[in-house]
Scaffold this motif. Structure first.
Motif, PDB file in Angstrom:
ATOM      1  N   SER A 416      10.164  -1.269 -14.341  1.00  0.00           N
ATOM      2  CA  SER A 416      10.129  -2.618 -13.654  1.00  0.00           C
ATOM      3  C   SER A 416       9.394  -2.713 -12.413  1.00  0.00           C
ATOM      4  O   SER A 416       9.744  -3.392 -11.598  1.00  0.00           O
ATOM      5  N   ARG A 417       8.071  -2.161 -12.425  1.00  0.00           N
ATOM      6  CA  ARG A 417       7.169  -2.152 -11.437  1.00  0.00           C
ATOM      7  C   ARG A 417       5.707  -2.386 -11.846  1.00  0.00           C
ATOM      8  O   ARG A 417       5.399  -1.741 -12.958  1.00  0.00           O
ATOM      9  N   PHE A 418       5.120  -3.212 -11.356  1.00  0.00           N
ATOM     10  CA  PHE A 418       3.559  -3.362 -11.483  1.00  0.00           C
ATOM     11  C   PHE A 418       2.895  -2.933 -10.007  1.00  0.00           C
ATOM     12  O   PHE A 418       3.088  -3.571  -9.023  1.00  0.00           O
ATOM     13  N   SER A 419       1.942  -2.035 -10.199  1.00  0.00           N
ATOM     14  CA  SER A 419       1.172  -1.719  -8.919  1.00  0.00           C
ATOM     15  C   SER A 419      -0.124  -2.860  -9.033  1.00  0.00           C
ATOM     16  O   SER A 419      -1.098  -2.617  -9.985  1.00  0.00           O
ATOM     17  N   THR A 420      -0.215  -3.440  -8.049  1.00  0.00           N
ATOM     18  CA  THR A 420      -1.539  -4.368  -7.936  1.00  0.00           C
ATOM     19  C   THR A 420      -2.760  -3.905  -7.596  1.00  0.00           C
ATOM     20  O   THR A 420      -3.743  -4.340  -7.859  1.00  0.00           O
ATOM     21  N   HIS A 421      -2.728  -2.469  -6.973  1.00  0.00           N
ATOM     22  CA  HIS A 421      -4.031  -2.197  -6.472  1.00  0.00           C
ATOM     23  C   HIS A 421      -4.367  -0.954  -7.338  1.00  0.00           C
ATOM     24  O   HIS A 421      -4.931   0.041  -6.870  1.00  0.00           O
ATOM     25  N   PHE A 422      -4.198  -1.212  -8.568  1.00  0.00           N
ATOM     26  CA  PHE A 422      -4.508   0.069  -9.157  1.00  0.00           C
ATOM     27  C   PHE A 422      -5.803   0.309  -9.733  1.00  0.00           C
ATOM     28  O   PHE A 422      -6.280   1.439  -9.818  1.00  0.00           O
ATOM     29  N   LEU A 423      -6.834  -0.715  -9.505  1.00  0.00           N
ATOM     30  CA  LEU A 423      -8.172  -0.488  -9.460  1.00  0.00           C
ATOM     31  C   LEU A 423      -8.569   0.466  -8.450  1.00  0.00           C
ATOM     32  O   LEU A 423      -9.502   1.342  -8.525  1.00  0.00           O
ATOM     33  N   LEU A 424      -8.212  -0.021  -7.308  1.00  0.00           N
ATOM     34  CA  LEU A 424      -8.694   0.563  -6.047  1.00  0.00           C
ATOM     35  C   LEU A 424      -8.146   2.299  -5.938  1.00  0.00           C
ATOM     36  O   LEU A 424      -8.805   3.258  -5.625  1.00  0.00           O
ATOM     37  N   THR A 425      -6.796   2.305  -6.551  1.00  0.00           N
ATOM     38  CA  THR A 425      -6.397   3.520  -6.348  1.00  0.00           C
ATOM     39  C   THR A 425      -6.777   4.487  -7.592  1.00  0.00           C
ATOM     40  O   THR A 425      -7.191   5.756  -7.035  1.00  0.00           O
ATOM     41  N   ASN A 426      -7.352   4.126  -8.622  1.00  0.00           N
ATOM     42  CA  ASN A 426      -8.048   4.817  -9.774  1.00  0.00           C
ATOM     43  C   ASN A 426      -9.558   5.264  -9.116  1.00  0.00           C
ATOM     44  O   ASN A 426      -9.923   6.360  -9.425  1.00  0.00           O
ATOM     45  N   LEU A 427     -10.075   4.407  -8.533  1.00  0.00           N
ATOM     46  CA  LEU A 427     -11.390   4.506  -8.138  1.00  0.00           C
ATOM     47  C   LEU A 427     -11.264   5.617  -7.166  1.00  0.00           C
ATOM     48  O   LEU A 427     -12.497   6.768  -7.135  1.00  0.00           O
ATOM     49  N   LEU A 428     -10.568   5.734  -6.128  1.00  0.00           N
ATOM     50  CA  LEU A 428     -10.363   6.801  -5.120  1.00  0.00           C
ATOM     51  C   LEU A 428      -9.554   8.132  -5.622  1.00  0.00           C
ATOM     52  O   LEU A 428     -10.042   9.166  -5.491  1.00  0.00           O
ATOM     53  N   LEU A 479       1.333  -6.184  -0.552  1.00  0.00           N
ATOM     54  CA  LEU A 479       1.627  -6.617  -1.976  1.00  0.00           C
ATOM     55  C   LEU A 479       1.182  -5.426  -2.740  1.00  0.00           C
ATOM     56  O   LEU A 479       0.191  -5.579  -3.795  1.00  0.00           O
ATOM     57  N   SER A 480       1.234  -4.077  -2.388  1.00  0.00           N
ATOM     58  CA  SER A 480       1.006  -2.995  -3.044  1.00  0.00           C
ATOM     59  C   SER A 480       1.554  -2.871  -4.466  1.00  0.00           C
ATOM     60  O   SER A 480       1.100  -2.568  -5.439  1.00  0.00           O
ATOM     61  N   SER A 481       2.945  -3.468  -4.475  1.00  0.00           N
ATOM     62  CA  SER A 481       3.480  -3.522  -5.819  1.00  0.00           C
ATOM     63  C   SER A 481       4.448  -4.536  -5.930  1.00  0.00           C
ATOM     64  O   SER A 481       4.831  -5.179  -5.000  1.00  0.00           O
ATOM     65  N   MET A 482       4.615  -5.006  -7.120  1.00  0.00           N
ATOM     66  CA  MET A 482       5.621  -6.127  -7.249  1.00  0.00           C
ATOM     67  C   MET A 482       6.843  -5.416  -8.168  1.00  0.00           C
ATOM     68  O   MET A 482       6.652  -4.712  -9.388  1.00  0.00           O
ATOM     69  N   ASP A 483       8.038  -5.232  -7.637  1.00  0.00           N
ATOM     70  CA  ASP A 483       9.265  -4.596  -8.071  1.00  0.00           C
ATOM     71  C   ASP A 483      10.257  -5.491  -8.494  1.00  0.00           C
ATOM     72  O   ASP A 483      10.238  -6.764  -8.461  1.00  0.00           O
ATOM     73  N   ASN A 484      11.139  -4.655  -9.177  1.00  0.00           N
ATOM     74  CA  ASN A 484      12.314  -5.469  -9.731  1.00  0.00           C
ATOM     75  C   ASN A 484      11.980  -6.464 -10.878  1.00  0.00           C
ATOM     76  O   ASN A 484      12.418  -7.509 -11.084  1.00  0.00           O
ATOM     77  N   ILE A 485      10.928  -6.246 -11.465  1.00  0.00           N
ATOM     78  CA  ILE A 485      10.671  -7.146 -12.771  1.00  0.00           C
ATOM     79  C   ILE A 485      11.226  -6.800 -14.081  1.00  0.00           C
ATOM     80  O   ILE A 485      11.249  -5.542 -14.556  1.00  0.00           O
ATOM     81  N   TRP A 486      12.055  -7.661 -14.416  1.00  0.00           N
ATOM     82  CA  TRP A 486      12.650  -7.651 -15.665  1.00  0.00           C
ATOM     83  C   TRP A 486      12.131  -7.990 -16.962  1.00  0.00           C
ATOM     84  O   TRP A 486      11.894  -9.174 -16.991  1.00  0.00           O
ATOM     85  N   VAL A 487      12.067  -7.302 -17.900  1.00  0.00           N
ATOM     86  CA  VAL A 487      11.352  -7.783 -19.133  1.00  0.00           C
ATOM     87  C   VAL A 487      12.183  -7.345 -20.384  1.00  0.00           C
ATOM     88  O   VAL A 487      12.972  -6.170 -19.977  1.00  0.00           O
TER      89      VAL A 487
END
Length: 699
Positions: A416-428, A479-487
């Motif tokens: 239930s989480r989406f990390s919004t800065h995944f591009l920056l994270t993976n690059l570094l 806004l590093s992550s969006m939490d409590n997302i229910w799918v």
């Protein structure tokens, strides 16, 4: 056209029906009577017969018979494999306490009051006979002065009541019983102090024990090189897959920033190891006789040796298989990994253990790699880059986007989480992890030179500190992550269908795939809307079944709620953690936590008496009402008996007029049964949370 495309991937055509069969067999095993199992035998025989007969059909027009027969054969094979595996795990333990003999299979994990030990049950003894179950179990051994002596391979004799795993019955809770069944765990037992003893020390050895001993030696080396704290934990996770030392803080930081995948050994780590080995082996002239066989054998031994030491989890096995197949293709001058290779690895793994398909790491690993194979080449061709640095950055960016597309639906479903800065994270992060891995390998292969080894260890320590600082910096970004997302589960199915339709559109350039994609998007949106409307918040009382954490959850139709703890010293973090998915599904904000007298518009709590929208609940968690008298009993709707009360129900009935008794699971088994017997004798309705799970009252 799609059929012609699938003909290029024969292993994929076999993997899909087998996967469907495993899922169907798993559903039938847990939801239907076991008598259906006879059905697969004639069906499997017919499919094999048709498959054999199709070999002699020479006409091209009859080729579909062979395809259908093979698909049916692997579908039934999937049902058979998962059914057999789950039946091997299933076992009926004695209802009373018995004496057992078992061997500790893994290093005991330290909990707050117990040691968690994974054990292999050798025998069950009673006064009349000895039974040899040969099953995997989980033992919770109470800490005492000798519990710290337990080691992997020790044989123990203990007395307890073992039971099959079961869930607590709370809404939206994790299906722990099915999880353990897929992990081949047949039973759970709690062993109190004084009811066990070690009968032999480290007499049971196996190849896995040997591998884990090697891992322990590497951990001791890290201690000797003075790695400490988060640096030691991250280094252990990156290099040998040991995650026990990772703190909650570091796990959360990596999760929020989108870097959790580097802490779990996967294709990235094996690719780096493969590159290190291949770099040196390619220096050997390949014109020498037998040198290619030597190179391939060396790579396979080192890759599978590393996989063996790190535990052979599903994602590790998948990565080792992929590296092995890549090594074979590399030395045959076919430097190419296709979807067919990935499907072959998956098929081999599921033939060995069909339960792996339900492992979250397995699902994330295969979906991410499949997405990379399907999308990354197309994304990479969007921008032609000649500069080497930009080319490297663009390559990591396209791989990150493709992997995120494949893994995101499952991440939303399970975490239930989406990390919004995944591009920056993976690059570094990926760049730092690459440097750390290669430096750590050098550190491990130069033990005869302690001065140089300590010098390299200092470099590794500083690199890991830089990695952790980078991850924490990304975590602190807005806004590093969006939490409590229910799918919902069927939403995830819809997401993957849309991803496949997008791939078909990009590959075949046909507008019809885009039309179907839009229709699928509309259906998924309508499904979500209907499920949201059906799951609207209702005014209710909820009694959760969380051991040693009795509480009453009062929920208003507006979404506002009050969580009243019946025990002031209960673990307040445990209950929200266990029922958080239920709260997310209802989109409930954080409740008001009540542990003392409290008053609100429609909520009142004082002296263990709770009032909510016309309903009265008396929480009995001590002997305050013992030997009390009254002229007229107080009318209440529910009498909630919790840990701390030691009297009889009859004395409470003289004080409270009620027809409903809630028996919490925090009470001992003996006392619960005593209360149940009193309720039956007094003809009072009761609910035992330990047997029936959570209890909900609609108001």
């Amino acid at each position: 056209m799609i059929t012609h495309y699938l003909h290029k991937y024969p292993f994929l055509r076999l993997l899909l029906p087998m996967t469907a069969g495993i899922i169907a067999g798993n559903f039938l095993f847990f939801h239907c009577q076991k008598s259906w199992l006879w059905f697969w035998m004639p069906l499997y025989a017919c499919s094999v017969l048709f498959l054999s007969a199709s070999y002699y059909l020479k006409r091209h027009a009859w080729r579909w018979v062979s395809g259908i027969s093979a698909s049916l054969c692997f579908f039934v094979l999937g049902i058979n494999n998962i059914s057999w595996r789950l039946q091997q795990t299933s076992y009926t333990f004695p209802e009373t306490k018995s004496v057992y003999r078992a061997v500790i299979m893994e290093k005991p994990k330290t909990k707050e009051k117990y040691l968690l030990c994974r054990a292999y049950l050798l025998e069950n003894r009673d006064s009349l006979s000895v039974v040899y179950p040969r099953k995997n179990i989980l033992l919770y051994i109470q800490k005492d002065s000798i519990s710290g002596c337990l080691r992997r391979g020790d044989e123990v004799l203990f007395s307890t009541r073992l039971s099959s795993p079961h869930n607590n019955g709370n809404p939206g809770e994790f299906n722990y019983a099915r999880y353990l069944a897929h992990k081949a765990v047949s039973g759970i037992g709690f062993v109190t102090s004084g009811n066990w003893k070690i009968t032999a020390n480290k007499i049971h050895y196996s190849l896995m024990h040997t591998a884990l001993e090697c891992r322990d030696k590497i951990l001791l080396l890290y201690d000797k090189l003075e790695f400490q704290g988060d640096e030691l934990a991250v280094l252990s996770a990156l290099t040998i897959g040991y995650q026990e030392e990772l703190s909650e803080g570091i796990r959360e930081s990596y999760s929020v920033s989108g870097a959790s995948h580097v802490l779990s050994l996967s294709g990235l780590h094996f690719a780096l190891l493969y590159g290190f080995i291949f770099f040196f082996l390619k220096r050997i002239p390949d014109k020498l006789p037998g040198i290619k066989i030597f190179q391939i054998t060396t790579i396979l031994i080192l890759i599978w040796g590393f996989a063996f030491i790190t535990g052979l989890t599903p994602c590790i096995v998948r990565s080792a298989l992929m590296c092995s197949l890549f090594a074979l293709s590399e030395f045959r001058r076919r430097n190419y990994i296709s979807l067919n290779t990935l499907a072959a690895a998956g098929l081999l793994m599921l033939l060995y253990n069909p339960c792996w398909i339900f492992d979250v790491g397995f699902q994330l690993s295969f979906c991410a790699v499949a997405s990379i194979l399907l999308l990354q080449p197309r994304l990479y061709r969007i921008w032609s880059v000649k500069n080497r640095i930009l080319k490297y950055c663009w390559g990591i960016t396209t791989v990150s986007i493709a992997a995120q597309v494949g893994a995101a639906p499952l991440v939303l479903l399970y975490f239930s989480r989406f990390s919004t800065h995944f591009l920056l994270t993976n690059l570094l992060v990926v760049t730092l992890v690459t440097v750390i891995m290669y430096t750590a390998i050098i550190m491990l292969i130069i033990p005869p030179l302690p001065v140089i080894q300590f010098f390299v260890a200092g470099i590794v320590d500083r690199l890991i500190k830089t990695l952790n600082s980078t991850v924490r910096w990304i975590e602190q970004l807005p806004l590093s992550s969006m939490d409590n997302i229910w799918v919902y589960q069927w939403e995830v199915v819809g997401f993957y269908i849309m991803i496949l339709l997008l791939v078909c559109f990009l590959h075949f350039k046909r507008v019809k795939y885009l039309h179907v994609l839009l229709v699928c998007l509309l259906i998924t949106y309508c499904y979500r809307t209907v499920m949201r409307n059906n799951g609207q918040v209702e005014k209710s009382l909820m009694f959760y079944n969380v051991r040693n954490c009795p509480a009453v959850h009062c929920i208003a139709s507006t979404g506002e709620s009050w969580l009243t703890y019946a025990d002031s010293i209960s673990d307040r973090k445990r209950l929200p953690r266990m029922v958080s998915r239920y709260w997310m599904r209802l989109h409930l904000p954080e409740p008001h936590f009540v542990v003392s007298n409290y008053r609100d518009n429609h909520f009142f709590y004082q002296n263990n008496l709770l009032y909510f929208y016309g309903k009265w609940i008396c929480i009995v968690n001590n002997n305050h009402w013992h030997n009390k008298e009254t002229v007229q009993p107080l009318k209440i709707d529910y009498l909630y008996l919790c840990k701390g009360y030691g009297g009889h129900l009859e004395s409470l009935i003289r004080l409270f007029s009620t027809k409903n008794v809630i028996i919490d699971s925090s009470l001992s088994e003996y006392y619960r049964q005593s209360i149940i017997d009193e309720c039956k004798r007094l003809e009072i309705d009761f609910v035992s949370l330990a047997e029936n799970g959570a209890f909900c009252v609609k108001i």
